[in-house]
Design a protein around this motif. Sequence first.
Motif, PDB file in Angstrom:
ATOM      1  N   GLU A   1       0.878  -1.389  -0.083  1.00 57.42           N
ATOM      2  CA  GLU A   1      -0.069   0.148  -0.039  1.00 57.42           C
ATOM      3  C   GLU A   1       0.795   1.256   0.051  1.00 57.42           C
ATOM      4  O   GLU A   1       0.331   2.298  -0.196  1.00 57.42           O
ATOM      5  N   MET A   2       2.090   1.164   0.338  1.00 60.66           N
ATOM      6  CA  MET A   2       3.037   2.531   0.339  1.00 60.66           C
ATOM      7  C   MET A   2       3.281   3.005  -1.012  1.00 60.66           C
ATOM      8  O   MET A   2       3.485   2.041  -1.764  1.00 60.66           O
ATOM      9  N   PRO A   3       3.106   4.080  -1.112  1.00 61.84           N
ATOM     10  CA  PRO A   3       3.417   4.470  -2.487  1.00 61.84           C
ATOM     11  C   PRO A   3       4.888   4.408  -3.051  1.00 61.84           C
ATOM     12  O   PRO A   3       5.795   4.609  -2.160  1.00 61.84           O
ATOM     13  N   MET A   4       5.124   3.895  -4.019  1.00 60.68           N
ATOM     14  CA  MET A   4       6.465   3.762  -4.534  1.00 60.68           C
ATOM     15  C   MET A   4       6.843   3.997  -6.028  1.00 60.68           C
ATOM     16  O   MET A   4       5.998   4.421  -6.864  1.00 60.68           O
ATOM     17  N   MET A   5       8.149   4.118  -6.269  1.00 61.89           N
ATOM     18  CA  MET A   5       8.288   4.391  -7.873  1.00 61.89           C
ATOM     19  C   MET A   5       9.668   3.646  -7.856  1.00 61.89           C
ATOM     20  O   MET A   5      10.465   3.587  -6.972  1.00 61.89           O
TER      21      MET A   5
ATOM     22  N   GLU B   1      11.206   5.349 -13.520  1.00 66.52           N
ATOM     23  CA  GLU B   1      12.153   6.455 -14.250  1.00 66.52           C
ATOM     24  C   GLU B   1      13.200   5.658 -14.703  1.00 66.52           C
ATOM     25  O   GLU B   1      13.995   4.898 -13.954  1.00 66.52           O
ATOM     26  N   THR B   2      13.817   5.885 -15.648  1.00 73.16           N
ATOM     27  CA  THR B   2      15.104   4.825 -16.405  1.00 73.16           C
ATOM     28  C   THR B   2      16.205   5.792 -16.893  1.00 73.16           C
ATOM     29  O   THR B   2      15.912   6.960 -17.698  1.00 73.16           O
ATOM     30  N   HIS B   3      17.328   5.701 -16.066  1.00 65.44           N
ATOM     31  CA  HIS B   3      18.414   6.512 -16.337  1.00 65.44           C
ATOM     32  C   HIS B   3      19.196   5.943 -17.507  1.00 65.44           C
ATOM     33  O   HIS B   3      19.524   4.458 -17.639  1.00 65.44           O
ATOM     34  N   ALA B   4      19.737   6.631 -18.538  1.00 67.48           N
ATOM     35  CA  ALA B   4      20.396   6.111 -19.667  1.00 67.48           C
ATOM     36  C   ALA B   4      21.877   5.556 -19.392  1.00 67.48           C
ATOM     37  O   ALA B   4      22.262   4.592 -20.114  1.00 67.48           O
ATOM     38  N   THR B   5      22.559   6.080 -18.451  1.00 73.75           N
ATOM     39  CA  THR B   5      24.166   5.856 -18.339  1.00 73.75           C
ATOM     40  C   THR B   5      24.505   5.186 -17.178  1.00 73.75           C
ATOM     41  O   THR B   5      25.748   4.833 -17.021  1.00 73.75           O
TER      42      THR B   5
ATOM     43  N   ASP C   1      16.501  14.536  -8.040  1.00 72.97           N
ATOM     44  CA  ASP C   1      15.346  15.343  -9.070  1.00 72.97           C
ATOM     45  C   ASP C   1      14.252  14.399  -9.221  1.00 72.97           C
ATOM     46  O   ASP C   1      12.963  14.789  -9.250  1.00 72.97           O
ATOM     47  N   LYS C   2      14.283  13.147  -9.663  1.00 73.62           N
ATOM     48  CA  LYS C   2      13.202  12.217  -9.914  1.00 73.62           C
ATOM     49  C   LYS C   2      12.517  11.932  -8.649  1.00 73.62           C
ATOM     50  O   LYS C   2      11.118  11.682  -8.741  1.00 73.62           O
ATOM     51  N   ILE C   3      13.012  11.917  -7.484  1.00 74.68           N
ATOM     52  CA  ILE C   3      12.292  11.600  -6.352  1.00 74.68           C
ATOM     53  C   ILE C   3      11.406  12.824  -5.866  1.00 74.68           C
ATOM     54  O   ILE C   3      10.167  12.775  -5.602  1.00 74.68           O
TER      55      ILE C   3
ATOM     56  N   LEU D   1       7.254  13.160  -5.814  1.00 80.03           N
ATOM     57  CA  LEU D   1       6.465  13.281  -4.570  1.00 80.03           C
ATOM     58  C   LEU D   1       5.630  14.525  -4.617  1.00 80.03           C
ATOM     59  O   LEU D   1       4.670  14.444  -4.195  1.00 80.03           O
ATOM     60  N   SER D   2       6.125  15.269  -5.728  1.00 84.28           N
ATOM     61  CA  SER D   2       5.100  16.340  -5.876  1.00 84.28           C
ATOM     62  C   SER D   2       3.907  16.045  -6.551  1.00 84.28           C
ATOM     63  O   SER D   2       2.637  16.886  -6.431  1.00 84.28           O
TER      64      SER D   2
END
Length: 79
Positions: free
Chosen positions: A20-24, A51-55, A70-72, A76-77
Amino acid sequence: NGFRQLIAAMRFSVPTSRPEMPMMVLASKADHMVSPECSVTLAKHWDLAIETHATAGHDIPLDDSRWVADKIVKWLSRL
């Protein structure tokens, strides 16, 4: 230790319902320890943001901590 981790990975199964906890999920296309497809599959299975990082490598926070932060913040926003 590596052998124990392999055995644990073989025994692991993803629960059908997500916690139930929000996750990314954060993944990297350049991860050479774990296929980024594992993260994509998990995110799809539980309908999570991804979110996927390229390198970056396997340890994304060490490779690009600013990207992670930045992604977090963006994630969160939207909660």
